[in-house]
Scaffold this motif. Structure first.
Motif, PDB file in Angstrom:
ATOM      1  N   LEU A 299       0.932  -0.727   0.276  1.00 51.29           N
ATOM      2  CA  LEU A 299       0.094  -0.409  -0.035  1.00 51.29           C
ATOM      3  C   LEU A 299       0.448   0.946  -0.016  1.00 51.29           C
ATOM      4  N   SER A 300       1.726   1.132   0.796  1.00 49.70           N
ATOM      5  CA  SER A 300       2.683   2.493   0.831  1.00 49.70           C
ATOM      6  C   SER A 300       3.965   2.379   2.381  1.00 49.70           C
ATOM      7  N   THR A 301       5.164   3.244   1.514  1.00 47.59           N
ATOM      8  CA  THR A 301       5.998   3.609   1.884  1.00 47.59           C
ATOM      9  C   THR A 301       6.054   4.688   3.168  1.00 47.59           C
ATOM     10  N   HIS A 302       6.444   4.836   3.874  1.00 47.88           N
ATOM     11  CA  HIS A 302       6.547   6.236   4.932  1.00 47.88           C
ATOM     12  C   HIS A 302       7.629   5.887   5.711  1.00 47.88           C
ATOM     13  N   ASP A 303       8.341   7.363   5.908  1.00 44.94           N
ATOM     14  CA  ASP A 303       9.332   8.040   7.012  1.00 44.94           C
ATOM     15  C   ASP A 303       9.151   8.715   8.644  1.00 44.94           C
ATOM     16  N   GLN A 304       9.618   8.187   9.169  1.00 46.68           N
ATOM     17  CA  GLN A 304       8.559   8.084  10.454  1.00 46.68           C
ATOM     18  C   GLN A 304       9.198   8.909  11.310  1.00 46.68           C
ATOM     19  N   VAL A 305       8.843  10.171  11.394  1.00 45.28           N
ATOM     20  CA  VAL A 305       9.159  11.259  12.955  1.00 45.28           C
ATOM     21  C   VAL A 305       9.861  10.348  13.910  1.00 45.28           C
ATOM     22  N   LEU A 306      10.731  10.402  14.446  1.00 45.62           N
ATOM     23  CA  LEU A 306      10.867  10.028  15.525  1.00 45.62           C
ATOM     24  C   LEU A 306      10.925  10.611  17.043  1.00 45.62           C
ATOM     25  N   GLY A 307      10.950  10.310  18.472  1.00 47.76           N
ATOM     26  CA  GLY A 307      11.742  11.938  19.867  1.00 47.76           C
ATOM     27  C   GLY A 307      11.209  11.073  20.939  1.00 47.76           C
ATOM     28  N   GLY A 308      11.524  12.090  21.774  1.00 46.89           N
ATOM     29  CA  GLY A 308      11.637  11.367  23.330  1.00 46.89           C
ATOM     30  C   GLY A 308      12.847  11.651  22.994  1.00 46.89           C
ATOM     31  N   THR A 377      -1.590   5.393   9.081  1.00 45.14           N
ATOM     32  CA  THR A 377      -3.398   4.679   8.318  1.00 45.14           C
ATOM     33  C   THR A 377      -3.621   5.307   8.131  1.00 45.14           C
ATOM     34  N   HIS A 378      -4.143   6.485   8.925  1.00 47.43           N
ATOM     35  CA  HIS A 378      -5.143   7.567   8.856  1.00 47.43           C
ATOM     36  C   HIS A 378      -5.011   8.429   7.847  1.00 47.43           C
ATOM     37  N   PRO A 379      -3.181   9.323   7.836  1.00 52.12           N
ATOM     38  CA  PRO A 379      -3.120   9.995   6.748  1.00 52.12           C
ATOM     39  C   PRO A 379      -2.421   9.764   5.130  1.00 52.12           C
ATOM     40  N   PHE A 380      -2.170   8.311   5.394  1.00 53.39           N
ATOM     41  CA  PHE A 380      -2.863   8.000   3.802  1.00 53.39           C
ATOM     42  C   PHE A 380      -3.755   7.814   3.701  1.00 53.39           C
ATOM     43  N   LEU A 381      -4.901   7.053   4.071  1.00 50.60           N
ATOM     44  CA  LEU A 381      -5.642   7.129   3.673  1.00 50.60           C
ATOM     45  C   LEU A 381      -7.007   8.441   3.438  1.00 50.60           C
ATOM     46  N   THR A 382      -6.171   9.273   4.450  1.00 50.67           N
ATOM     47  CA  THR A 382      -7.257  10.502   4.213  1.00 50.67           C
ATOM     48  C   THR A 382      -6.724  10.904   2.864  1.00 50.67           C
ATOM     49  N   LEU A 383      -5.586  11.283   2.475  1.00 53.43           N
ATOM     50  CA  LEU A 383      -3.997  11.161   0.783  1.00 53.43           C
ATOM     51  C   LEU A 383      -5.500  10.468   0.038  1.00 53.43           C
ATOM     52  N   GLN A 384      -5.588   9.324  -0.077  1.00 53.34           N
ATOM     53  CA  GLN A 384      -6.483   8.375  -0.758  1.00 53.34           C
ATOM     54  C   GLN A 384      -7.312   8.420  -1.491  1.00 53.34           C
ATOM     55  N   PHE A 385      -7.899   8.863  -0.134  1.00 59.79           N
ATOM     56  CA  PHE A 385      -9.648   9.092  -0.663  1.00 59.79           C
ATOM     57  C   PHE A 385     -10.037  10.684  -1.028  1.00 59.79           C
ATOM     58  N   LEU A 386      -8.598  11.453  -0.679  1.00 57.04           N
ATOM     59  CA  LEU A 386      -9.503  12.729  -0.769  1.00 57.04           C
ATOM     60  C   LEU A 386      -8.813  12.958  -2.675  1.00 57.04           C
ATOM     61  N   THR A 387      -7.808  12.308  -2.756  1.00 57.98           N
ATOM     62  CA  THR A 387      -7.450  12.651  -3.981  1.00 57.98           C
ATOM     63  C   THR A 387      -7.608  11.057  -5.112  1.00 57.98           C
ATOM     64  N   ASP A 388      -8.842   9.849  -4.463  1.00 54.38           N
ATOM     65  CA  ASP A 388      -8.677   8.708  -5.268  1.00 54.38           C
ATOM     66  C   ASP A 388      -6.727   8.656  -6.368  1.00 54.38           C
ATOM     67  N   GLY A 389      -6.148   8.517  -5.354  1.00 53.23           N
ATOM     68  CA  GLY A 389      -4.844   8.420  -6.104  1.00 53.23           C
ATOM     69  C   GLY A 389      -4.037   6.640  -5.381  1.00 53.23           C
ATOM     70  N   ALA A 390      -3.116   6.522  -5.828  1.00 51.02           N
ATOM     71  CA  ALA A 390      -2.519   5.121  -5.456  1.00 51.02           C
ATOM     72  C   ALA A 390      -0.832   5.235  -5.441  1.00 51.02           C
ATOM     73  N   TYR A 391      -0.362   4.327  -4.300  1.00 46.54           N
ATOM     74  CA  TYR A 391       1.459   4.138  -3.982  1.00 46.54           C
ATOM     75  C   TYR A 391       1.402   3.703  -5.197  1.00 46.54           C
ATOM     76  N   GLU A 392       2.754   3.837  -6.086  1.00 39.98           N
ATOM     77  CA  GLU A 392       3.058   3.016  -7.156  1.00 39.98           C
ATOM     78  C   GLU A 392       4.788   2.249  -6.886  1.00 39.98           C
ATOM     79  N   PRO A 393       4.313   1.196  -5.894  1.00 40.98           N
ATOM     80  CA  PRO A 393       5.880   1.193  -5.629  1.00 40.98           C
ATOM     81  C   PRO A 393       7.042   0.568  -6.232  1.00 40.98           C
TER      82      PRO A 393
END
Length: 498
Positions: A299-308, A377-393
């Motif tokens: 479905l997608s790849t992300h770079d996570q932003v970590l802290g703490g 999950t929620h950021p990616f699906l928000t983007l997908q639902f709003l644009t009807d786009g898709a990730y190209e692996p």
């Protein structure tokens, strides 16, 4: 068997069947070391409100369950994002169901403890033959909830739970031939941890730091950092030295005491692994799903932003992941995903990696499998639902139907004491005045989430969408600046009326 109905229900998805419905129960049913405040718990439940965007399907009915009532302004905000749908028509197909219990107890437990309320919820399902449950996590309690509602659950069966533990992950990576950090699993005591760390120091003499992780820790909260510098594994007092370091290890969640942490280790188990080091470290993830028909999808790849305190706490993400290593982690994730699919796992899941750069070369190490929805999950699906786009692996790009790239920067942790000066209505007022709303024509802009926690906790989440990585970051930065400026202005002393 109830789950045997899921493939037929799945085949109805998106077909416009007039009887299709979903029941969303965003329960954070996870084994935490420390509890979660009620307001944060509610806000985490509201992360899945992006699913309201599914109501663009003109016949779909949705029942959304929450601990406490969701502010009507928040519902109106999400429905206003629906492309090509009259919000009032979507609202008529949405049923909001709240328990009225604002405690930090998981939502599923609140429902199961109230049989009359649960029966009422079950009565709201229009047609059980064409409905399914969407949980956030899938433990035995979500399974019991599905049985009580009489509808199948689109998520991993609880019998697959071990794959999602830290110990289970390590075994899964080894069986899949996927590189992962040196270490040991199935540890339950300080003695187990000490023996594993001495062994790690012997096999990896240059490993000056190591991680202890609880098997069921989430978002880094079950992690601890151990300093192994200067310890000679062959020294007569090596075990005593290591035990002293373990008892002084730095816990990622500073609200947890060492005794509570070790009690959870004894109860649920944990692992030890080397801390990967190099010229540069990043923490990407890969999101996949196995459909009820058995198909594995990347479905997608992300770079996570970590802290703490030790850099292990999840704060947010950038999408897509850097192409320099996106295909490497995608291929490793595919191998693990194929094994999970063969075992019968269904639903969404994610693999977390640590990638380290040595000169010009990136090296990937798998560190975790999350058999549930996660922070990406929620950021990616928000983007997908709003644009009807898709990730190209194959290219590591997200493309809209017109072939344009889209990128996002998201966080669950825009947090500042000044934000407590704002109400939900103030946030939406700022959105209107500062032009922070998502622009459907250009398919760029901001979508807020976790909105209900702004006043009590001074915390809100947001997803910034842009055409390039830099433009997405610019949208994010401008929204953050505008929001914090508004918040600080709200706390400025005012003259009292005469």
């Amino acid at each position: 068997m109830l789950q045997a109905r899921l493939p037929d229900v799945w085949r109805l998805v998106g077909t416009g069947a007039p009887s299709e419905s979903v029941v969303v129960v965003p329960s954070m049913t996870v084994n935490r070391v420390a509890g979660t405040a009620g307001a944060v718990n509610q806000a985490l439940e509201e992360r899945l409100l992006f699913l309201l965007l599914l109501l663009r399907q003109p016949h779909l009915r949705m029942i959304y369950v929450s601990s406490m009532p969701v502010d009507p302004q928040i519902i109106e905000y999400y429905l206003s994002l629906l492309p090509g749908v009259i919000p009032s028509h979507a609202r008529a197909r949405l049923t909001l169901f709240s328990v009225g219990d604002g405690s930090g107890t998981p939502l599923t437990d609140k429902l199961l403890a109230r049989p009359r309320m649960l029966a009422e919820l079950a009565s709201l399902v229009p047609d059980r033959a064409s409905s399914h449950l969407i949980p956030y996590t899938s433990t035995t309690r979500e399974r019991d909830l599905a049985l009580q509602l009489g509808i199948p659950m689109y998520a991993a069966d609880p019998r697959h739970f071990p794959y999602g533990t830290k110990s289970g992950c390590r075994r899964l990576f080894a069986e899949s031939g996927v590189a992962h950090p040196e270490g040991a699993e199935d540890l339950h005591s300080v003695e187990d941890v000490v023996v594993a760390l001495v062994g790690l120091r012997s096999s990896r003499p240059r490993s000056d730091w190591a991680m202890v992780k609880l098997d069921e820790g989430t978002s880094g909260s079950g992690n601890a950092l151990v300093d192994l510098r200067g310890i000679e594994p062959t020294a007569p007092d090596a075990y005593a030295q290591v035990e002293s370091r373990v008892r002084a290890m730095q816990l990622e969640d500073e609200t947890i005491g060492l005794d509570d942490y070790l009690a959870k280790l004894a109860e649920r188990g944990g692992i030890v692994e080397e801390r990967i080091v190099g010229d540069e470290l990043r923490s990407p993830s890969v999101q996949l799903r196995v459909t009820p028909l058995g198909d594995l999808e990347l479905l997608s790849t992300h770079d996570q932003v970590l802290g703490g305190p030790t850099g292990q706490a999840y704060l947010g993400a950038r999408f897509p992941a850097d192409p320099a290593y996106a295909m490497t982690i995608t291929e490793a994730a595919r191998r693990v995903g194929e094994r999970l699919a063969a075992a019968g796992v269904i639903g969404r899941f994610a693999l977390d990696f640590v990638v380290v750069r040595h000169g010009d070369t990136w090296e990937a190490h798998a560190i975790e499998v999350n058999l549930r929805k996660g922070g990406t999950t929620h950021p990616f699906l928000t983007l997908q639902f709003l644009t009807d786009g898709a990730y190209e692996p194959a290219s590591a790009h997200f493309l809209t139907p017109s072939g344009e790239e889209r990128h996002l920067v998201a966080t669950d942790h825009l947090q500042d004491e000044a934000l407590k000066g704002l109400r939900v209505a103030d946030l939406f007022d700022l959105v209107a005045r500062a032009g922070l709303q998502f622009d459907p024509a250009r398919q760029v802009g901001i979508v807020f989430h976790m909105i209900s926690s702004i006043t009590e906790c001074g915390r809100v989440g947001m997803t910034a969408i842009g055409a390039t990585p830099d433009s997405a970051q610019d949208v994010f930065d401008r929204a953050e600046s505008a929001l914090l400026a508004e918040a600080r202005a709200s706390l400025a002393p005012r003259e009292l009326p005469l």
